[in-house]
Design an enzyme around this catalytic site. Structure first.
Site, short mmCIF file in Angstrom:
data_model
loop_
_atom_site.label_atom_id
_atom_site.label_comp_id
_atom_site.label_asym_id
_atom_site.label_seq_id
_atom_site.Cartn_x
_atom_site.Cartn_y
_atom_site.Cartn_z
N LYS A 189 6.99 0.74 -3.92
CA LYS A 189 6.87 1.03 -2.38
C LYS A 189 7.37 0.93 -1.07
O LYS A 189 8.86 0.22 -1.19
CB LYS A 189 5.49 -0.44 -2.12
N SER B 142 -3.17 -1.11 -0.02
CA SER B 142 -2.84 -0.37 0.75
C SER B 142 -1.37 0.09 -0.13
O SER B 142 -0.78 0.75 0.04
CB SER B 142 -1.62 -1.46 2.06
N SER C 269 -4.12 -5.01 -2.70
CA SER C 269 -3.45 -4.55 -2.18
C SER C 269 -2.49 -3.68 -3.81
O SER C 269 -1.99 -2.63 -3.52
CB SER C 269 -2.54 -4.04 -0.68
#
Length: 479
Positions: free
Chosen positions: A72, A147, A171
């Site tokens: 990420k 997210s 997330s």
């Protein structure tokens, strides 16, 4: 991931071949998927060659050595642009690696690049990315969740064997559920936050995504453990997550919160989750009804605590040290213009909300009261765990929704995390496991398991038992 590791051990494939195949898969699919914000092929190929050289010397570093993964874009990565999905960090190149990046490199994993995400991890659909939307591999018209949407989509689309994300209010678990992969949010303090771009410091926690429970366990074992550079990092020893993975569910007490099966839960999701609970009974587990009476206040408390912490953490982005700097004739104008140009609507909304909650005269009424709710939620879980070993329920009220469906209604978007936020507020480990397909939509549905503090081993064992019983989901046909 375990199959790749075995093939590398048997010398039936090299890390260079695996990495080239993964890069080709990214090139073939990511124009439609949007999982990656940056691909670093030269670095990946160099790392793969180094891994092959180690294996040739008989010096392999373990099962992750030579396996393609991705990160990420919230983890600092030395020499690689890192944006947290925000324009305000455009062009920022970190001078050092996050601890989790160091540990994956030490294990020999080969990173292919940085993955799409909601800006500063604020979002449940990946639509708050400042760069491009990410799409769900099961249906490109739908969100992969957020997210960490890029992290889940990349695994589901078979671009890489595993990824890392972060979970502040769901997330990791929400996108794992939407994309049909396994995602683990460890206990707060189990994985170092050093080098993770901060959103809400008392809630943020890195964790792994994998196609299977074993893959997620393997990645978690590689990055977990004490880090003296993170004051909130626990000194407790890390369990061997793979050792007890096949222990089964016989005798396990599975707590089922009555509050998680009430109004708002879509029938197709409830059927899949109840089917998974019935499977646990067949496997010899005992279902126990438990209550989490204060969970209904979790979303409200979270949207005071997390924005309050974000308003403090994001104050550092003013055009002086990091990323974007807007042109202006004076210093204060430069601060204001940089933030105006650099932050998207959702960070601005949360910064204003958090600043208001912390301001004089409102602190006790909002922030302090939210912290008291947090304590009550933790006590609810303590009482539940006196009667059960894991708590089980849905990850989300619905399957993956359509891109654009909730973007103009922040409250509806926030409610996508209604079942995941209590776990974060209580600092507990949580896991999302595919438990079938939505009958009407053909989309993955996730089962959430929440465990006692630092008892990730029991969560993973319980998840593996269900995975073995139900079998893996088919690969998505969307890409």
């Amino acid at each position: 991931m375990q199959e790749a590791a075995a093939a590398l051990d048997d010398r039936t494939v090299s890390s260079l071949e695996l990495t080239q195949a993964a890069l080709a898969r990214v090139a073939e699919t990511d124009g439609r998927l949007g999982a990656f914000l940056a691909v670093t092929p030269e670095r990946a190929l160099d790392a793969a060659r180094a891994s092959d050289a180690r294996r040739a010397r008989g010096d392999a570093r373990g099962p992750l050595d030579g396996v393609p993964v991705a990160l990420k874009d919230i983890f600092l990565t030395q020499g690689v642009p890192t944006t947290a999905g925000s324009r305000i960090l455009e062009g920022y190149v970190p001078p050092y690696d996050a601890t989790v990046v160091e540990r994956l490199q030490a294990a020999g994993a080969v990173s292919l690049g940085k993955l799409n995400m909601d800006e500063f991890a604020m979002g449940s659909s990946n639509e708050n990315s400042a760069y491009k939307p990410c799409h769900n591999p099961w249906d490109l018209a739908r969100t992969p969740g957020g997210s960490s949407g890029g992290s889940a989509a990349a695994v589901a689309a078979r671009q890489v064997f595993g990824t890392l994300g972060t979970d502040t209010g769901g997330s990791i678990r929400e996108p794992a559920a939407f994309c049909g992969v396994v995602g683990v949010k460890p206990t707060y303090g189990r994985v170092s936050r050093f080098g993770v771009i901060a959103f809400a410091s008392s809630l943020d926690q890195p964790g792994p995504f994998g196609k299977t429970v074993a893959d997620a366990a393997l990645l978690l074992g590689a990055v977990a453990g004490h880090d003296p550079r993170d004051a909130t990092s626990s000194t407790r020893p890390v369990d061997d997550y793979l050792a007890g993975l096949e222990g089964g569910a016989a005798g396990l007490r599975v707590g089922v919160p009555r509050e998680w099966f009430q109004e708002g839960l879509e029938p197709g999701v409830e059927r899949a989750v109840r089917g998974a609970l019935a499977a646990y009974e067949r496997l010899g587990a005992k279902l126990v009804e438990v209550s989490l009476p204060h969970a209904k206040y979790a979303v409200a408390a979270y949207y005071l605590i997390a924005p309050a912490e974000a308003s403090s953490n994001l104050a550092r982005y003013d055009g002086v040290r990091y990323g974007l700097r807007a042109k202006a004739s004076a210093l204060k104008e430069m601060y204001a213009e940089t933030r105006e140009q650099g932050f998207g609507p959702e960070p601005k909304r949360r910064i204003m909300l958090g600043t208001y909650a912390l301001s004089a005269g409102y602190y006790d009424a909002y922030y302090l009261r939210a912290q008291k709710v947090r304590t009550l939620i933790r006590r609810d879980f303590d009482e539940a765990f006196a009667r059960c070993d894991v708590v089980a329920g849905p990850v989300t009220p619905t399957a993956a929704f359509r891109l654009g469906e909730k973007v103009d209604d922040p409250l509806q978007m926030y409610l996508a995390d209604i079942y995941t936020i209590p776990c974060n507020l209580a600092a507990l480990p949580g896991l999302s496991l595919p438990c079938g397909l939505h009958e009407g939509q053909g989309l993955p549905v996730g089962l959430q398991l929440v465990g006692r503090p630092f008892d990730e081993a029991t969560l993973l064992r319980a998840a593996r038992a269900l995975e073995r019983e139900q079998g893996p989901l088919p690969a998505p046909a969307g890409v």
